[in-house]
Design a protein around this motif. Structure first.
Motif, PDB file in Angstrom:
ATOM      1  N   VAL A   5       0.780  -1.286   0.021  1.00 31.61           N
ATOM      2  CA  VAL A   5       0.112  -0.080   0.045  1.00 31.61           C
ATOM      3  C   VAL A   5       0.778   1.390  -0.094  1.00 31.61           C
ATOM      4  CG1 VAL A   5      -2.130  -1.242   0.930  1.00 31.61           C
ATOM      5  CG2 VAL A   5      -0.252   0.114   2.411  1.00 31.61           C
ATOM      6  N   ALA A   6       0.105   2.350  -0.314  1.00 34.64           N
ATOM      7  CA  ALA A   6       1.150   3.564  -0.529  1.00 34.64           C
ATOM      8  C   ALA A   6       1.690   4.099   0.632  1.00 34.64           C
ATOM      9  CB  ALA A   6       0.330   4.537  -1.120  1.00 34.64           C
ATOM     10  N   ASN A   7       0.966   4.166   1.877  1.00 38.66           N
ATOM     11  CA  ASN A   7       1.508   4.731   3.112  1.00 38.66           C
ATOM     12  C   ASN A   7       0.550   4.255   4.257  1.00 38.66           C
ATOM     13  OD1 ASN A   7      -1.030   6.265   2.813  1.00 38.66           O
ATOM     14  ND2 ASN A   7      -0.062   7.559   1.356  1.00 38.66           N
ATOM     15  N   ALA A   8       0.946   4.911   5.314  1.00 42.97           N
ATOM     16  CA  ALA A   8       0.480   4.438   6.439  1.00 42.97           C
ATOM     17  C   ALA A   8      -1.342   4.939   6.530  1.00 42.97           C
ATOM     18  CB  ALA A   8       0.662   5.012   7.553  1.00 42.97           C
ATOM     19  N   ASP A   9      -1.485   5.863   5.818  1.00 39.49           N
ATOM     20  CA  ASP A   9      -2.998   6.569   5.830  1.00 39.49           C
ATOM     21  C   ASP A   9      -3.567   5.380   4.982  1.00 39.49           C
ATOM     22  OD1 ASP A   9      -2.430   8.665   7.265  1.00 39.49           O
ATOM     23  OD2 ASP A   9      -1.921   9.869   5.215  1.00 39.49           O
ATOM     24  N   GLU A  10      -3.077   4.770   3.974  1.00 39.70           N
ATOM     25  CA  GLU A  10      -3.883   3.812   3.138  1.00 39.70           C
ATOM     26  C   GLU A  10      -3.941   2.447   3.993  1.00 39.70           C
ATOM     27  OE1 GLU A  10      -5.946   2.451  -0.049  1.00 39.70           O
ATOM     28  OE2 GLU A  10      -5.264   4.193   0.185  1.00 39.70           O
ATOM     29  N   ALA A  11      -3.057   2.115   4.772  1.00 37.47           N
ATOM     30  CA  ALA A  11      -2.989   0.997   5.533  1.00 37.47           C
ATOM     31  C   ALA A  11      -4.204   1.029   6.479  1.00 37.47           C
ATOM     32  CB  ALA A  11      -1.556   0.491   6.316  1.00 37.47           C
ATOM     33  N   VAL A  12      -4.249   1.958   7.250  1.00 34.36           N
ATOM     34  CA  VAL A  12      -5.241   1.810   8.425  1.00 34.36           C
ATOM     35  C   VAL A  12      -6.501   2.510   8.215  1.00 34.36           C
ATOM     36  CG1 VAL A  12      -3.189   1.955  10.020  1.00 34.36           C
ATOM     37  CG2 VAL A  12      -4.318   4.156   9.393  1.00 34.36           C
ATOM     38  N   GLY A  30      11.131  -0.307  18.089  1.00 33.34           N
ATOM     39  CA  GLY A  30      10.003  -1.114  17.201  1.00 33.34           C
ATOM     40  C   GLY A  30       8.742  -0.635  17.137  1.00 33.34           C
ATOM     41  N   ILE A  31       8.480   0.549  17.493  1.00 30.13           N
ATOM     42  CA  ILE A  31       7.223   1.129  17.469  1.00 30.13           C
ATOM     43  C   ILE A  31       6.536   1.394  15.951  1.00 30.13           C
ATOM     44  CG2 ILE A  31       5.644   2.893  18.157  1.00 30.13           C
ATOM     45  CD1 ILE A  31       7.045   3.258  20.884  1.00 30.13           C
ATOM     46  N   PRO A  32       5.235   0.984  15.557  1.00 31.28           N
ATOM     47  CA  PRO A  32       5.015   1.339  14.245  1.00 31.28           C
ATOM     48  C   PRO A  32       4.493   2.721  14.443  1.00 31.28           C
ATOM     49  CG  PRO A  32       3.239   0.108  15.401  1.00 31.28           C
ATOM     50  CD  PRO A  32       4.628   0.063  16.143  1.00 31.28           C
ATOM     51  N   GLU A  33       5.365   3.678  14.309  1.00 29.27           N
ATOM     52  CA  GLU A  33       4.813   5.147  14.558  1.00 29.27           C
ATOM     53  C   GLU A  33       4.253   5.742  13.333  1.00 29.27           C
ATOM     54  OE1 GLU A  33       9.058   7.494  14.475  1.00 29.27           O
ATOM     55  OE2 GLU A  33       9.391   5.292  15.093  1.00 29.27           O
ATOM     56  N   ASN A  34       4.620   5.271  12.119  1.00 31.78           N
ATOM     57  CA  ASN A  34       3.781   5.950  10.933  1.00 31.78           C
ATOM     58  C   ASN A  34       2.435   5.372  11.260  1.00 31.78           C
ATOM     59  OD1 ASN A  34       6.073   6.240   8.226  1.00 31.78           O
ATOM     60  ND2 ASN A  34       6.551   6.710  10.279  1.00 31.78           N
ATOM     61  N   CYS A  35       1.843   4.356  11.366  1.00 35.37           N
ATOM     62  CA  CYS A  35       0.695   4.045  11.418  1.00 35.37           C
ATOM     63  C   CYS A  35       0.043   4.485  12.702  1.00 35.37           C
ATOM     64  CB  CYS A  35       0.684   2.455  11.539  1.00 35.37           C
ATOM     65  SG  CYS A  35       0.879   1.653  10.290  1.00 35.37           S
ATOM     66  N   ILE A  36       0.411   4.598  13.893  1.00 31.02           N
ATOM     67  CA  ILE A  36       0.004   5.297  14.987  1.00 31.02           C
ATOM     68  C   ILE A  36      -0.333   6.817  14.617  1.00 31.02           C
ATOM     69  CG2 ILE A  36       0.525   6.187  17.144  1.00 31.02           C
ATOM     70  CD1 ILE A  36       2.345   3.870  17.742  1.00 31.02           C
TER      71      ILE A  36
END
Length: 231
Positions: A5-12, A30-36
């Motif tokens: 997927v393109a980025n975190a916005d698309e993923a969540v 190891g935190i998924p900071e982009n998704c947060i």
């Protein structure tokens, strides 16, 4: 199946209200900071978050606590996060504190399809209240149930477009076992490569467990507690 997927916005973007999430990481590692960050932008609320801890006040899940998006934390540690502590003590946030090894095993069991297991940890304490106990070879054990999630969100060092993941050092922590325990698993990676570029002997999570993957940006390698000598 295209997992990229393109980025975190698309993923969540399709994570709904009241979803159960697993979020990898230990402390700030190891935190998924982009998704947060993307979850905060969506404004989705009522989340149950399964994570070792909640980052700190201005980083990690701590940011989601500030925006009151989390209704329940299932974790093993509260320290270093004043807002987490405040919401716990005030009753604003439901918290299930789980011994760290038990938390890890409950997640692993969820990924392995094992609904329950027995552990001596917590026997005779409030951790065991309301749970089945049983004696094995003269020692008492507490039955603990698996943990699973609607979405597992993990952070890896390298991944390929098929979803195979490699973690670096201690950033491996809870991430691999969480990747196996979600109905949908989202992986953000520092480096995204083509299939065949990763050494098969070094892969920590096979791509079969990953549903979405993207290359993250602007990672901050923070130090939770900086201690220096006073020479």
């Amino acid at each position: 199946m295209n997992k990229v997927v393109a980025n975190a916005d698309e993923a969540v973007k399709d994570i709904p209200e009241n979803a159960v999430l697993m979020l990898g990481g230990f402390g700030l590692c190891g935190i998924p900071e982009n998704c947060i960050t993307a979850l905060i932008k969506t404004g989705v609320k009522g989340l149950t978050c399964i994570s070792n801890n909640a980052g700190v006040d201005d980083f990690g899940i701590g940011l989601m606590l500030q925006t009151k998006q989390v209704k329940k934390m299932i974790s093993s540690y509260v320290g270093e996060n004043a807002e987490f502590e405040r919401q716990l003590l005030s009753g604003e946030l439901e918290v299930d504190l789980v011994p760290q090894g038990t938390l890890a095993e409950r997640i692993r069991a969820g990924g392995a399809g094992i609904p329950a297991f027995f552990t001596p940890t917590g026997y005779g304490t409030e951790v065991a209240e309301g749970k089945e106990t049983r004696e094995f070879n003269g020692k008492m054990y507490v039955m603990e149930q698996w943990l699973k999630a609607d979405f597992s969100i993990v952070k890896a060092w390298k991944g390929d477009t098929m979803g195979n993941l490699i973690f670096k050092g201690t950033a491996r922590n809870f991430n691999p076992m969480m990747a196996t325990a979600g109905k949908i698993t989202i992986a953000e990676v520092e480096e995204l490569v083509e299939p065949g570029e990763l050494d098969p002997n070094c892969i920590h999570v096979p791509g079969i467990y990953i549903n979405r993957i993207f290359k993250g940006t602007d990672y901050k390698k923070r130090i939770e507690q900086r201690t220096i000598s006073k020479d």
